[in-house]
Design an enzyme around this catalytic site. Structure first.
Site, short mmCIF file in Angstrom:
data_model
loop_
_atom_site.label_atom_id
_atom_site.label_comp_id
_atom_site.label_asym_id
_atom_site.label_seq_id
_atom_site.Cartn_x
_atom_site.Cartn_y
_atom_site.Cartn_z
N ASP A 198 32.20 38.41 -17.90
CA ASP A 198 32.99 39.39 -17.46
C ASP A 198 33.01 40.59 -18.44
O ASP A 198 32.44 40.62 -19.58
CB ASP A 198 34.58 38.53 -17.79
N THR A 253 32.37 42.00 -13.06
CA THR A 253 33.45 42.46 -13.29
C THR A 253 34.33 42.95 -12.23
O THR A 253 33.63 43.21 -11.16
CB THR A 253 33.45 43.68 -14.16
#
Length: 1066
Positions: A346, A611
């Protein structure tokens, strides 16, 4: 469920196609008309279930999952055969270890599921307030029904998906953080429809009669299509469209707003958060897959042995006088991943701290950096631009006013709930952290944004005077335009347009002669990893504004193609602007994030960033953390590149084919030379967003989806780095699953810090959670938990390397020692008429794996460090030695198998030749078959234990204790079992056998000689490796000395380059 015939029009207005179905929700569950009969609708309740078992299905379900493992199933079959068939060995020998493993695993998995039950109960039993009969009624969260009006207070989490009806603010807005959903921890603004803004009390909410028609539950966090029909005393209902800005998602948190009212539209497992939750699956590591493969091989060997022995048994018994039993039947009745290829990470909260800092700005080619020293600011010019004078004072003020006016920042007064405190009066909040950084940057130079009230923006200038601007229009930012603009009216009546955006979208819209002054600064800041924005303005004459205003109002009121019409008007307005300058903002990376990614690349791992953030933000972060280098050519598969054509799928196909041709032409076909090609040829990086990924996976063309997916994966494999932005949580899991299913089944690792990362953490082979600011959901659902991203380096390169070596050695050693154990028994059948006579005593059969050989390998698998941890961390290339599951491939497997076969043969035939002289004692007493088996077993135990001692490189007191202690315990147990220490065991067949065996000097010599012969190949191999290692070190030292002598004249220039501020070594 009612279906609205007119809802198709609303769907088309929202730009949606192929709407599968809709649902109708009555606000407050009140019927629209009192004369019509109201039939309550049936929807999912609001219970969240993340657990795997219940009290009733735990035992059968857990046993079923455990016996799906080949190892457990194998030993279960062996145990059942021993129970049902008359065998010479006791069922306890295989049943007891199996029962122990099954029981411990069941307890562990039961405890983990109990923790999930407890977490579910905390959510389901949490207190919420429902508006019923004009009163606030306290209920448990799980009892919320679709249609209930829910009251949510500040800092509370929304218990289900709600449509915002009203808030405590006069304009019906509220601020929400969605960190647990998409990783963005900044506030987002949501709006109520204007007809329900005034309903701020329980009585007024209860009197509302309205129906909401919306789409069926689907997992996309950024899409929602619906409309609300509000009924009053008038005959016709008032219909308003609903979009994602009206939907409050379960898991999001209310911030900076005291109270809101919302109606539940999706509950329980139909909420978007639940639909993005990936169920906890049973993970299978590469080591376990190797174990399964080895077990199949050994099962085949075992079946072959059984078939041979059974066939030869009947051949033997067909000979006269050979069919008589050789043993007493009655007596017999009384008596067994951590090599990672891909890392998915992430961004927000994992790679970055999500705290933006204003670094510098450029006004007409002059760089401004640092805090203000004077009223008119501090000017600092670059070396190459030193000939420029200070920028004009009016231009400085205009630039700083643009920063204070062109944004979506809001002011929160006298509250420090979210964000840093500005002085002691107010806090800046915004959905974009870099906008807050720009407003703070303007404050550094004397211009302070004081807020937006009733459509008027207030700014305090450098002379501490308050200026007021009327906000006429806001032209919002989007990923296609890559800019935003505001149109304001000054106190003097002048109408100005301020625009900020990426250089690629601003430069074509300003006068050419103004670009060169700013372009150098923008490029330099981009190379330094800063996020850059260009700022421009335009003065609009009153008559032109009247025309623009009419066009904007018309476009905003359009029900069809609203976005396209607005974009067309925006494009016409934002032309012929004047460039003022540019800004540089730093998105602070986590400590050592860039160094960690470089180390992972050096170790041969491929790093992908997944993301939910915007493409521009994510791209800047990837440059800063060195995932993308400055010379990396980026291939984009995004909404911007796809929407250049009317037919999106055709354009997507063209881009996929174009990128594949480019990469196949650039790189050689051989995978071995791929990394070499990355260093010698152009590096490529891929950027894809969620919308394009959905188009690839869900193409409408026949059989084209698989084709798109195949080409997409080919492109990904050839790129040095991949960035996936605007990803929904479920799309992150889909990306991980695609890579997992590639040829060769690569091992995947996912790391994240929020609930939006749980799906990919559960999907990957190895899931790592970061204990960050966004809660503990990721850490609770992970296999490992770390405080920071930088700890991934040590976890993988050091502990991961050591873990793999330990577990691989354990697996090979387990099969090795058991093959050594069983081979003499097999050979013994050729000398006992295939009568199933055991070579070893039943106690030895039971104790071999449980006591005699278990603790040494356990200590090895926990403590061994064949290479120092600091060395593994400092040299990431060492991780490549375990690439491709190297220690569990066919070569090492065959080596261990042949070694075991050699040693097992030495054990048996060495002892057999010793027994050619049947009288081994001076008194002429003859040894029997139990003495023969005891000698073989003694050589076996000492050999396999000493083999492990030879393999041990990291000795601790624990290793010494378990290795030498296990050998001592074997000797002690043999004396005990033979009745020497415990005289009450005189009646069993091993009485005094071990003690009498050791009374013979020839037996001692035979045991020592057989142990040495068995270990001789291993000792010889160790000596050869040590000689080669020393020779390699000597050659390396000579080479380094030679290189240092030849390079000595250039030492000083190298040091100068190293410490130069202008150097940028990539």
């Amino acid at each position: 469920m009612q279906m609205a015939s007119s809802f198709s029009d609303a769907s088309e207005c929202a730009g949606e196609e192929k709407r599968v179905g809709t649902r109708t929700v009555f606000v407050g569950n009140h019927p629209i008309s009192g004369t019509e009969a109201y039939i309550a609708q049936r929807f999912c309740d609001n219970r969240i279930v993340s657990s795997k078992y219940t009290l009733w299905n735990f035992l059968p379900k857990n046993l079923f999952e455990q016996f799906r493992r080949i190892a457990n199933f194998y030993f279960l079959i062996i145990f059942l055969v021993q129970v049902t068939v008359d065998t010479p060995t006791s069922p306890v020998t295989s049943g007891l270890p199996l029962f122990f493993v099954i029981t411990v695993t069941a307890i562990k998995q039961g405890y983990e599921d109990w923790l999930r039950h407890r977490a579910d109960n905390e959510v389901n039993k949490s207190t919420v307030y429902i508006i019923e009969n004009a009163k606030r009624v306290r209920k448990e969260s799980e009892k919320i029904k679709v249609g209930d009006v829910v009251e949510v207070q500040a800092d509370e989490t929304f218990p289900c998906d709600l449509i915002l009806l009203s808030s405590c603010t006069t304009d019906g807005t509220c601020y929400v953080t969605t960190a647990s959903l998409d990783g963005e921890s900044n506030c987002k603004t949501h709006y109520a429809v204007r007809d329900t803004i005034a309903l701020c009390t329980a009585e007024s909410i209860d009197n509302l009669r309205a129906a909401i028609e919306c789409e069926q539950p689907q997992p996309d966090l950024y899409k929602f299509v619906g409309r609300i029909s509000i009924y009053s005393n008038s005959i016709e209902a008032v219909a308003r469209s609903l979009g994602p800005e009206n939907l409050l998602l379960k898991g999001a948190t209310l911030k900076n707003t005291k109270k809101i009212y919302g109606v539940a539209v999706y509950t329980g497992m139909e909420t978007k958060m639940a639909l993005n939750y990936q169920g906890k699956s049973q993970k299978r590591s590469a080591v376990e897959k190797s174990i399964n493969a080895f077990l199949i091989v050994y099962l085949f060997i075992l079946l072959t042995k059984a078939a041979i022995c059974t066939t030869l048994k009947y051949v033997w018994q067909s000979t006269p006088y050979n069919d008589e039993p050789w043993y007493n039947q009655k007596t017999q009745k009384e008596r067994e991943t951590f090599k990672v290829d891909y890392v998915f990470t992430d961004k927000t909260g994992t790679l970055t701290e999500n705290t933006m800092e204003f670094i510098e700005c450029c006004i007409d080619g002059h760089k401004y950096k640092g805090t203000t020293q004077e009223v008119d600011g501090l000017c600092q010019t670059d070396g190459p631009l030193a000939y420029f004078d200070k920028a004009d004072k009016n231009r400085e003020a205009l630039f700083l006013r643009a920063l204070c006016l062109c944004h979506t920042v809001e002011i929160k007064t006298n509250d420090a709930v979210d964000g840093p405190i500005e002085g002691a009066e107010f806090t800046y909040i915004s959905s974009s952290p870099d906008e807050i950084a720009l407003v703070k940057g303007a404050k550094k130079f004397g211009f302070t944004f004081l807020g937006n009230q009733n459509g008027h923006i207030r700014v305090e200038n450098q002379r501490k005077e308050t200026e007021e601007y009327e906000l006429l229009h806001t032209l919002n930012f989007d990923s296609v335009r890559r800019r935003m603009s505001v149109i304001v009216r000054t106190q003097k009546g002048d109408i100005l347009l301020f625009c900020k955006g990426a250089d690629s979208s601003i430069f074509p819209r300003v006068h050419n002669h103004q670009i060169e002054l700013t372009k150098d600064h923008v490029e330099r800041n981009a190379m330094d990893g800063y996020r850059t924005l260009c700022v421009a303005f335009k003065e609009i004459p009153p008559d032109e504004f009247e025309r623009i205003n009419a066009q904007l109002i018309e476009a905003k009121m359009a029900l069809q193609d609203r976005e396209e019409k607005l974009e067309k008007v925006f494009d016409e307005i934002e032309t012929n602007m004047n460039l003022i300058g540019a800004t540089a903002v730093e998105d602070k990376l986590q400590d050592q994030a860039a160094e960690t990614i470089e180390a992972l690349h050096a170790a041969g791992l491929k790093v992908w960033v997944l993301t939910g953030d915007k493409m521009e933000t994510a791209k800047s972060t990837c440059y800063a953390c060195r995932l993308f280098q400055t010379n990396t050519e980026l291939l984009e598969l995004t909404t911007k590149t796809i929407e250049e054509s009317e037919r999106k799928e055709d354009r997507l196909h063209e881009l996929l084919i174009e990128y594949r041709k480019k990469l196949l032409h650039e790189f050689p076909k051989s995978t071995r030379s791929l990394k070499k090609a990355w260093t010698e040829h152009q590096e490529y990086g891929l950027i894809i967003d969620g919308s394009t990924l959905s188009l690839i996976l869900n193409s409408s063309q026949d059989c084209s989806s698989n084709n798109y997916k195949s080409i997409f994966l080919q492109i990904c494999m050839k790129c040095t780095a991949v960035l996936c932005c605007r990803m929904a949580p479920l799309q992150k899991a889909q990306i991980v699953r695609m890579v997992k299913n590639l040829k060769g089944s690569p091992i995947t690792l996912s790391i994240g810090d929020g609930a939006n990362d749980v799906s990919m953490i559960l999907e990957s082979h190895v899931g790592i959670g970061i204990k960050g600011k966004e809660g503990r959901q990721a850490a609770r659902n992970s296999d490992y938990s770390v405080p920071k991203f930088k700890h991934l380096k040590k976890l993988l390169l050091a502990h991961g390397h050591l873990y793999y070596v330990r577990i691989a050695h354990l697996v090979q050693y387990f099969f090795y020692k058991n093959l050594c154990f069983i081979l003499p028994q097999f050979l013994y059948q050729f000398f006992c008429g295939f009568s199933q006579q055991p070579l070893y005593d039943a106690a030895y059969l039971t104790m071999y794996n449980i006591c005699f050989t278990s603790l040494p390998i356990l200590a090895y698998s926990l403590l061994e460090q064949h290479i120092n941890i600091d060395t593994l961390t400092a040299d990431p290339r060492l991780y490549m030695k375990i690439t491709g599951n190297a220690m569990l491939q066919l070569g090492p497997f065959l080596y261990w198998t042949f070694l075991a076969a050699f040693e097992g043969t030495v054990f048996f035939f060495g002892t057999y030749f010793l027994f050619q002289t049947t009288s081994l004692e001076d008194n002429g007493k003859i040894y029997g078959n139990w003495t023969f088996g005891s000698i073989v077993f003694t050589v076996l135990v000492f050999t396999v234990t000493l083999k492990l001692a030879l393999d041990t490189r990291f000795w601790t007191w624990i290793n010494h204790f378990v290795i030498w202690g296990s050998l001592a315990f074997y000797v002690f147990f043999s004396f005990f079992w033979g009745g020497i220490i415990w005289p009450f065991l005189k009646q069993q067949r091993m009485y005094f056998v071990f003690a009498q065996m050791l009374s013979s000097v020839s037996t001692w010599l035979a045991i020592i000689l057989l142990i040495f012969i068995s270990l001789f190949p291993e000792i010889l191999l160790i000596v050869i490796k040590n000689v080669r290692r020393r020779s390699a070190r000597r050659n390396l030292s000579c080479r380094r000395a030679s290189d240092s002598l030849s390079a000595r004249p250039s030492v000083r220039p190298l040091l100068l380059r190293t410490f130069s501020d202008e150097s940028n070594i990539l």
